[in-house]
Design a protein around this motif. Structure first.
Motif, mmCIF file in Angstrom:
data_model
loop_
_atom_site.group_PDB
_atom_site.id
_atom_site.type_symbol
_atom_site.label_atom_id
_atom_site.label_comp_id
_atom_site.label_asym_id
_atom_site.label_seq_id
_atom_site.Cartn_x
_atom_site.Cartn_y
_atom_site.Cartn_z
ATOM 1 N N GLU A 108 -49.512 -24.985 30.555
ATOM 2 C CA GLU A 108 -48.677 -23.830 30.247
ATOM 3 C C GLU A 108 -47.361 -24.303 29.627
ATOM 4 O O GLU A 108 -46.848 -25.356 30.001
ATOM 5 N N TYR A 109 -46.828 -23.507 28.724
ATOM 6 C CA TYR A 109 -45.522 -23.839 28.159
ATOM 7 C C TYR A 109 -44.803 -22.556 27.771
ATOM 8 O O TYR A 109 -45.410 -21.531 27.475
ATOM 9 N N ARG A 110 -43.500 -22.636 27.798
ATOM 10 C CA ARG A 110 -42.677 -21.501 27.363
ATOM 11 C C ARG A 110 -41.302 -22.004 26.947
ATOM 12 O O ARG A 110 -40.808 -23.003 27.477
ATOM 13 N N GLU A 111 -40.713 -21.304 25.995
ATOM 14 C CA GLU A 111 -39.358 -21.620 25.573
ATOM 15 C C GLU A 111 -38.380 -20.747 26.353
ATOM 16 O O GLU A 111 -38.610 -19.546 26.543
ATOM 17 N N LEU A 112 -37.283 -21.370 26.785
ATOM 18 C CA LEU A 112 -36.278 -20.665 27.580
ATOM 19 C C LEU A 112 -34.940 -20.718 26.850
ATOM 20 O O LEU A 112 -34.477 -21.804 26.487
ATOM 21 N N PRO A 113 -34.293 -19.585 26.640
ATOM 22 C CA PRO A 113 -32.974 -19.616 25.995
ATOM 23 C C PRO A 113 -31.944 -20.294 26.894
ATOM 24 O O PRO A 113 -31.935 -20.102 28.107
ATOM 25 N N ASP A 114 -31.113 -21.128 26.288
ATOM 26 C CA ASP A 114 -30.045 -21.832 26.998
ATOM 27 C C ASP A 114 -28.712 -21.220 26.591
ATOM 28 O O ASP A 114 -28.254 -21.392 25.456
ATOM 29 N N ALA A 115 -28.095 -20.503 27.530
ATOM 30 C CA ALA A 115 -26.850 -19.790 27.216
ATOM 31 C C ALA A 115 -25.681 -20.736 26.984
ATOM 32 O O ALA A 115 -24.679 -20.361 26.361
ATOM 33 N N VAL A 116 -25.789 -21.973 27.455
ATOM 34 C CA VAL A 116 -24.671 -22.916 27.342
ATOM 35 C C VAL A 116 -24.486 -23.381 25.897
ATOM 36 O O VAL A 116 -23.385 -23.332 25.342
ATOM 37 N N ASP A 117 -25.542 -23.865 25.284
ATOM 38 C CA ASP A 117 -25.421 -24.387 23.914
ATOM 39 C C ASP A 117 -26.225 -23.570 22.904
ATOM 40 O O ASP A 117 -26.399 -23.989 21.755
ATOM 41 N N HIS A 118 -26.733 -22.423 23.336
ATOM 42 C CA HIS A 118 -27.472 -21.510 22.458
ATOM 43 C C HIS A 118 -28.761 -22.141 21.925
ATOM 44 O O HIS A 118 -29.293 -21.692 20.911
ATOM 45 N N GLY A 119 -29.239 -23.169 22.598
ATOM 46 C CA GLY A 119 -30.509 -23.772 22.225
ATOM 47 C C GLY A 119 -31.654 -23.067 22.935
ATOM 48 O O GLY A 119 -31.485 -22.038 23.595
ATOM 49 N N ARG A 120 -32.850 -23.628 22.781
ATOM 50 C CA ARG A 120 -34.014 -23.088 23.474
ATOM 51 C C ARG A 120 -34.731 -24.246 24.142
ATOM 52 O O ARG A 120 -35.338 -25.087 23.470
ATOM 53 N N ASP A 121 -34.627 -24.321 25.475
ATOM 54 C CA ASP A 121 -35.271 -25.391 26.222
ATOM 55 C C ASP A 121 -36.771 -25.117 26.335
ATOM 56 O O ASP A 121 -37.218 -23.972 26.221
ATOM 57 N N LEU A 122 -37.523 -26.173 26.552
ATOM 58 C CA LEU A 122 -38.977 -26.063 26.642
ATOM 59 C C LEU A 122 -39.436 -26.464 28.039
ATOM 60 O O LEU A 122 -39.182 -27.593 28.480
#
Length: 275
Positions: free
Chosen positions: A55-69
């Protein structure tokens, strides 16, 4: 190993064949878990085949506006290992932190999959007490693998391979990762003896309250005159109430172990440490 389920949880995704190729490439570097080889004529799997879900999903990172995996793999436990793998079994999750503008799903999924399989192999080697695995994993540059191995050593304090790495565990107290240092202190308290007291005291940061409190507990377990003397000194001279209380608790543990066990815990650990 055969991956039967791939789930992107409704977020950004790759074609399933591409994901299977990524997982297969990671598994090729694993001695215990390779991609299931199929006979081209019959379609049957050769040898033992384990079932895995991915399973995998991208998660928004509010700190640096990236998208963690975040990637998770759950593997069917091999025969004979279920009772040695513990509650977590072979259910492994990896979080790959990515900065804004650097997210490439295919590349990052390969990195995360490689890490998953590395942890999968490490857990399996530890469960099997594979020769040389503990020393190799403790020498890793990956703090997560070191932590995984220290936890195994701590929880198998009577195992010959655990006792054999006591000196290496003490060295890890000064590791740059704070989690490794704290766990190394706790672990040496489980597997060490009075001969490790002076090295332990030399390795800890006396200004670090977390390390000092953990060290007091370890000293109570290690035993011996040097440990007892240091705890008595600390109980009398610590200015910070929490640290003084920790030293006093450790002293009580020493006293209680002496009452329960003739000769004292320190004497028993001294004998164990020189096996």
């Amino acid at each position: 190993m055969r991956v039967i389920s791939i789930d992107a949880h409704g977020g950004p995704s790759l074609p399933e064949d591409r994901v299977r190729s990524i997982v297969r490439r990671s598994l090729q570097n694993s001695p215990s878990y390779g991609p299931a080889q199929r006979d081209q004529r019959s379609g049957s799997a050769k040898g033992d085949t384990l079932i895995a879900t991915f399973e995998y999903r991208e998660l928004p990172d509010a700190v640096d506006h990236g998208r963690d995996l975040m990637v998770r793999m759950t593997v069917e436990e091999p025969k004979g290992l279920a009772d040695r793998l513990g509650a977590e079994g072979l259910d492994i999750t990896v979080l790959l932190e990515r900065e804004a503008g650097e997210a490439d799903l295919s590349t990052d999924l390969q990195l995360a999959s490689d890490q998953l399989v590395t942890i999968l192999q490490a857990r399996t080697d530890l469960a099997r007490a594979q020769d040389g695995a503990i020393e190799r994993l403790l020498a890793s540059e990956d703090p997560e693998l070191i932590i995984l191995t220290l936890e195994w050593v701590r929880d198998h304090e009577s195992h010959d391979q655990a006792l054999a790495v006591a000196d290496r565990v003490v060295d890890l107290i000064k590791h740059e990762d704070e989690r490794v240092g704290l766990l190394a202190i706790e672990t040496i308290g489980q597997i060490g003896g009075p001969e490790h007291v002076s090295t332990l005291l030399d390795r800890i940061h006396l200004a670090d309250t977390h390390q000092v409190n953990r060290a007091y507990d370890a000293l109570a377990r290690l035993g011996g005159p040097e440990a007892l003397g240091f705890l008595r000194f600390a109980a009398r001279n610590e200015d910070e109430p929490g640290r003084r209380a920790a030293a006093e608790r450790a002293l009580r543990r020493v006293a209680e172990s002496d009452i329960v066990q003739p000769g004292g815990r320190g004497a028993r650990l001294h004998n164990r440490g020189h096996r």
